[in-house]
Design a protein around this motif. Structure first.
Motif, mmCIF file in Angstrom:
data_model
loop_
_atom_site.group_PDB
_atom_site.id
_atom_site.type_symbol
_atom_site.label_atom_id
_atom_site.label_comp_id
_atom_site.label_asym_id
_atom_site.label_seq_id
_atom_site.Cartn_x
_atom_site.Cartn_y
_atom_site.Cartn_z
ATOM 1 N N UNK A 10 30.343 48.706 33.591
ATOM 2 C CA UNK A 10 31.228 48.155 32.551
ATOM 3 C C UNK A 10 30.416 46.877 32.026
ATOM 4 N N UNK A 11 30.449 46.655 30.840
ATOM 5 C CA UNK A 11 30.149 45.613 30.237
ATOM 6 C C UNK A 11 30.959 44.772 29.119
ATOM 7 N N UNK A 12 30.937 43.693 28.972
ATOM 8 C CA UNK A 12 31.888 42.866 28.177
ATOM 9 C C UNK A 12 31.146 41.701 27.288
ATOM 10 N N UNK A 20 30.966 28.954 32.938
ATOM 11 C CA UNK A 20 32.346 29.415 32.844
ATOM 12 C C UNK A 20 32.686 30.536 33.434
ATOM 13 N N UNK A 21 32.083 31.657 32.923
ATOM 14 C CA UNK A 21 32.475 32.893 33.561
ATOM 15 C C UNK A 21 32.120 33.069 35.093
ATOM 16 N N UNK A 22 30.972 32.508 35.437
ATOM 17 C CA UNK A 22 30.658 32.501 37.085
ATOM 18 C C UNK A 22 31.775 31.483 37.865
ATOM 19 N N UNK A 23 32.147 30.513 37.072
ATOM 20 C CA UNK A 23 33.193 29.705 37.868
ATOM 21 C C UNK A 23 34.539 30.536 38.059
ATOM 22 N N UNK A 24 34.962 31.128 36.953
ATOM 23 C CA UNK A 24 36.168 31.887 36.964
ATOM 24 C C UNK A 24 36.120 33.025 37.822
ATOM 25 N N UNK A 100 27.533 46.454 44.380
ATOM 26 C CA UNK A 100 27.976 45.806 43.107
ATOM 27 C C UNK A 100 26.992 44.822 42.504
ATOM 28 N N UNK A 101 26.574 45.101 41.422
ATOM 29 C CA UNK A 101 25.684 44.342 40.875
ATOM 30 C C UNK A 101 26.489 43.413 39.773
ATOM 31 N N UNK A 102 26.757 42.247 39.594
ATOM 32 C CA UNK A 102 27.501 41.538 38.603
ATOM 33 C C UNK A 102 26.397 40.501 37.706
ATOM 34 N N UNK A 103 26.356 40.584 36.572
ATOM 35 C CA UNK A 103 25.422 39.621 35.994
ATOM 36 C C UNK A 103 26.167 39.017 34.788
ATOM 37 N N UNK A 112 27.224 37.894 28.321
ATOM 38 C CA UNK A 112 27.365 39.324 28.383
ATOM 39 C C UNK A 112 27.602 39.756 29.928
ATOM 40 N N UNK A 113 29.028 40.079 30.256
ATOM 41 C CA UNK A 113 29.223 40.281 31.625
ATOM 42 C C UNK A 113 28.948 41.719 32.008
ATOM 43 N N UNK A 114 28.254 41.961 33.026
ATOM 44 C CA UNK A 114 28.092 43.223 33.436
ATOM 45 C C UNK A 114 28.421 43.564 34.824
ATOM 46 N N UNK A 115 29.059 44.590 35.046
ATOM 47 C CA UNK A 115 29.436 44.945 36.373
ATOM 48 C C UNK A 115 28.797 46.300 36.878
ATOM 49 N N UNK A 116 27.888 46.783 37.324
ATOM 50 C CA UNK A 116 27.523 47.951 37.874
ATOM 51 C C UNK A 116 27.881 48.417 39.288
#
Length: 153
Positions: A10-12, A20-24, A100-103, A112-116
């Motif tokens: 999934x990517x968004x 900010x994304x990493x902190x949240x 789970x790989x989250x970038x 670009x948030x990606x969860x694999x």
């Protein structure tokens, strides 16, 4: 070499910087991790290689899932988090389902948030698809994005 045919992703685009994304992602997990109306309860999230990652989810009927337990494999602050359920804390082997790989990659003014979810077998990957991977992980990505964009507004 990895077999990308066993990955579900999934990517968004999130209109907030990677920091900010990493902190949240780290600090507000219970608010975004479970697709609503489900809720998440964080048992432990030790974000360092070898650290324990464990949580439960509760459905709208009040039934709680067994703990989803794993270990952290890699952390690159503000860029990447990798966990697996192949082990529980203390490197105790357990039946693996996925890694789970989250970038969190910079993209323009945002992320670009990606969860694999990388699976060991085609059977596990298909099971995850049938469990609602696309809808569930998509919804939690949207929930994460909403929190991040509110913080950064």
């Amino acid at each position: 070499m990895t077999d990308a045919s066993l990955d579900l992703t999934i990517t968004r685009y999130i209109a907030a910087p990677p920091e900010t994304v990493y902190k949240v992602w780290r600090e507000r997990t219970e608010e975004w991790f479970a697709p609503k109306p489900w809720t998440a309860k964080l048992l432990e999230q030790d974000l360092r290689p070898g650290g324990r990652s464990a949580l439960t989810m509760t459905g709208p009927d009040g039934v709680e899932t067994p703990p989803m337990e794993g270990v952290v494999l890699e952390v690159i602050p503000n860029r990447k988090i990798v966990t697996t359920d192949a082990f529980s804390a203390g490197w105790v082997p357990q039946g693996p389902f996925m890694t789970a790989i989250t970038t969190f990659e910079p993209e323009g003014e945002g992320t670009r948030y990606t969860a694999t979810a990388r699976h060991w077998t085609e059977e596990a990957m298909k099971q995850h698809e049938e469990m609602g991977f696309t809808t569930g992980w998509g919804q939690v990505a949207d929930q994460l994005a909403a929190l991040c964009e509110a913080v950064d507004a």
